[in-house]
Enzyme design. Structure first.
Site, PDB file in Angstrom:
ATOM      1  N   ARG A 133       5.933  21.261 -25.647  1.00  0.00           N
ATOM      2  CA  ARG A 133       6.846  20.349 -26.332  1.00  0.00           C
ATOM      3  C   ARG A 133       8.292  20.540 -25.892  1.00  0.00           C
ATOM      4  NH1 ARG A 133      10.202  19.861 -30.660  1.00  0.00           N
ATOM      5  NH2 ARG A 133      10.204  17.812 -31.663  1.00  0.00           N
ATOM      6  N   GLU A 178      11.961 -10.870 -36.106  1.00  0.00           N
ATOM      7  CA  GLU A 178      10.534 -11.193 -35.948  1.00  0.00           C
ATOM      8  C   GLU A 178       9.782 -10.576 -37.118  1.00  0.00           C
ATOM      9  OE1 GLU A 178       8.869  -9.277 -32.442  1.00  0.00           O
ATOM     10  OE2 GLU A 178      10.120  -7.501 -32.752  1.00  0.00           O
ATOM     11  N   TYR A 201       1.827   0.375 -25.600  1.00  0.00           N
ATOM     12  CA  TYR A 201       0.494  -0.151 -25.858  1.00  0.00           C
ATOM     13  C   TYR A 201       0.443  -1.651 -25.634  1.00  0.00           C
ATOM     14  CZ  TYR A 201       1.804  -2.105 -30.467  1.00  0.00           C
ATOM     15  OH  TYR A 201       2.362  -2.855 -31.472  1.00  0.00           O
ATOM     16  N   LEU A 257      10.037  -8.343 -29.616  1.00  0.00           N
ATOM     17  CA  LEU A 257       8.997  -8.211 -28.596  1.00  0.00           C
ATOM     18  C   LEU A 257       8.759  -9.585 -27.962  1.00  0.00           C
ATOM     19  CD1 LEU A 257       6.850  -6.077 -27.563  1.00  0.00           C
ATOM     20  CD2 LEU A 257       5.226  -7.476 -28.837  1.00  0.00           C
ATOM     21  N   HIS A 280      11.736  17.559 -25.397  1.00  0.00           N
ATOM     22  CA  HIS A 280      12.007  16.127 -25.431  1.00  0.00           C
ATOM     23  C   HIS A 280      12.056  15.510 -24.042  1.00  0.00           C
ATOM     24  CE1 HIS A 280      12.984  17.288 -29.475  1.00  0.00           C
ATOM     25  NE2 HIS A 280      13.207  16.032 -29.837  1.00  0.00           N
ATOM     26  N   ARG A 289       3.329  -7.543 -19.066  1.00  0.00           N
ATOM     27  CA  ARG A 289       4.168  -6.935 -20.100  1.00  0.00           C
ATOM     28  C   ARG A 289       3.937  -5.430 -20.151  1.00  0.00           C
ATOM     29  NH1 ARG A 289       3.758  -9.064 -26.162  1.00  0.00           N
ATOM     30  NH2 ARG A 289       1.743  -7.999 -26.006  1.00  0.00           N
ATOM     31  N   LYS A 328       7.011  -2.479 -25.837  1.00  0.00           N
ATOM     32  CA  LYS A 328       5.900  -2.392 -26.795  1.00  0.00           C
ATOM     33  C   LYS A 328       5.541  -0.910 -26.973  1.00  0.00           C
ATOM     34  CE  LYS A 328       1.814  -5.067 -28.114  1.00  0.00           C
ATOM     35  NZ  LYS A 328       2.222  -5.320 -29.492  1.00  0.00           N
TER      36      LYS A 328
HETATM   37  N1  PDD Z   1       1.505  -6.890 -32.389  1.00  0.00           N
HETATM   38  N2  PDD Z   1       6.262  -8.647 -32.440  1.00  0.00           N
HETATM   39  C1  PDD Z   1       5.762  -7.438 -32.737  1.00  0.00           C
HETATM   40  C2  PDD Z   1       6.668  -6.415 -33.316  1.00  0.00           C
HETATM   41  C3  PDD Z   1       4.391  -7.172 -32.516  1.00  0.00           C
HETATM   42  O1  PDD Z   1       3.894  -5.952 -32.797  1.00  0.00           O
HETATM   43  C4  PDD Z   1       3.554  -8.186 -31.994  1.00  0.00           C
HETATM   44  C5  PDD Z   1       2.087  -7.968 -31.729  1.00  0.00           C
HETATM   45  C6  PDD Z   1       4.119  -9.444 -31.702  1.00  0.00           C
HETATM   46  C7  PDD Z   1       3.309 -10.574 -31.100  1.00  0.00           C
HETATM   47  O2  PDD Z   1       3.027 -10.327 -29.749  1.00  0.00           O
HETATM   48  P1  PDD Z   1       1.730 -10.912 -29.040  1.00  0.00           P
HETATM   49  O3  PDD Z   1       1.760 -12.379 -29.248  1.00  0.00           O
HETATM   50  O4  PDD Z   1       1.908 -10.542 -27.616  1.00  0.00           O
HETATM   51  O5  PDD Z   1       0.513 -10.278 -29.688  1.00  0.00           O
HETATM   52  C8  PDD Z   1       5.483  -9.635 -31.926  1.00  0.00           C
HETATM   53  C9  PDD Z   1       0.158  -6.493 -32.080  1.00  0.00           C
HETATM   54  C10 PDD Z   1      -0.856  -7.587 -32.224  1.00  0.00           C
HETATM   55  C11 PDD Z   1      -0.173  -5.242 -32.866  1.00  0.00           C
HETATM   56  O6  PDD Z   1       0.709  -4.384 -32.940  1.00  0.00           O
HETATM   57  O7  PDD Z   1      -1.308  -5.093 -33.363  1.00  0.00           O
END
Ligand code: PDD
Length: 290
Positions: free
Chosen positions: A98, A177, A31, A201, A100, A50, A145
């Site tokens: 289904r 993070e 996503y 991320l 994997h 990304r 992501k």
């Molecule tokens: N999340 N790290 C993680 C685990 C994240 O889920 C996000 C963003 C970030 C920051 O990334 P960016 O600056 O590209 O938004 C770092 C989004 C906003 C969410 O899951 O809603």
């Protein structure tokens, strides 16, 4: 609200996704969350790059090559007019019996929706926000992501139960993070954040902020941050596409620095907002940052 699903623009309650969708059954999808201001997507190119990397990492062919993404996202914003909005977009490997392993035949499911970006508000910015630390229990490819976010969900829920807005994750004695944000620390005026790699991320906001701070002459280091340095930091900030740069003033119930948002945060937010404004008003086209 009008959402997007597989080529159609429709109210979300009319959007139907099969229970056999691999996003639902396996979390087999990726996503993006892309902010927009006054109807214009911010750092779209970096977000789409990304997305391309996430899709390639899970070996899912891009279902909308050749500018299809920008066209769809812009139409979706037009369908949902308003000032500050974020677009959530998700791509899964689609519906199939289904198993994997990848299905022989399935077409990707593409879903997108728009939500208001909650303003930081001077109250929140004035007081900063509270956070807790939790062990980072996620998998070894946090640079993808992925929609499989159970560890992040549990960490954020733990934070919510402590009336904190974010969980800051620690692995092997180091900061990684936040549950849904990147983390910056400031010590004696030096800004540090965890280096890129599979443990975090690669945040678009993180990259943009590093660029604007360095352009302003601030010493910024992408290097491991030990837990002890996090706890002793003068300032801690969270960054994300929906949070921009948010000051943390409490960590596990203890004040960060003097317990108020710090001067380097103020500088960072000002530079970030100025650069954001400039990048969205350069001959009608977004400047590229990554
Ligand atoms: N999340 N790290 C993680 C685990 C994240 O889920 C996000 C963003 C970030 C920051 O990334 P960016 O600056 O590209 O938004 C770092 C989004 C906003 C969410 O899951 O809603």
């Amino acid at each position: 609200m009008i959402a997007y699903l597989n080529g159609a623009y429709l109210p979300p309650e009319k959007a139907c996704i099969s229970p056999l969708d691999r996003g639902f059954l396996f979390g087999d999808g990726v996503y993006e969350v892309i902010p927009s201001y006054d109807g214009k997507l911010f750092l779209l190119d970096a977000h789409l790059e990304r997305l391309g990397r996430s899709l390639a990492a899970i070996r899912l062919p891009d279902p909308m090559p050749d500018g299809g993404w920008a066209e769809m996202l812009e139409r979706l914003l037009q369908e949902n007019p308003g000032a500050d909005r974020s677009v959530y977009l998700q791509v899964t490997r689609g519906a199939a019996p289904r198993d994997h392993a990848f299905p022989g035949q399935a077409s990707a499911t593409v879903f997108a929706m728009v939500s208001p970006i909650a303003p930081q508000g001077s109250a929140v910015a004035g007081a900063g926000v509270g956070t807790i630390t939790v062990p980072d229990l996620r998998w070894g490819r946090c640079d993808i992501k992925s929609v499989a976010l159970l560890a992040n969900v549990l960490a954020r829920q733990q934070a919510a139960e402590c009336a904190a807005v974010e969980a800051i994750l620690l692995r092997d004695g180091l900061l990684t993070e936040g549950a849904a944000s990147n983390v910056f620390v400031v010590t004696d005026g030096v800004v540090r954040t965890t280096p890129l790699g599979p443990a975090i991320l690669p945040g678009i906001t993180r990259a943009f902020l590093l660029e604007v701070l360095r352009a302003g002459g601030r010493d910024c280091r992408e290097e491991p941050v030990p837990e002890a340095d996090l706890r002793a930091a003068d300032e801690i900030w969270l960054t994300s596409s929906t949070k921009e740069v948010l000051p943390v003033t409490r960590l596990d119930g203890q004040p960060v620095g003097d317990g108020r948002p710090g001067p380097v945060w103020r500088e960072a937010l000002d530079r970030y907002r100025q650069a954001r404004y400039r990048s969205m008003h350069v001959s009608g086209k977004e400047a590229t940052h990554d």
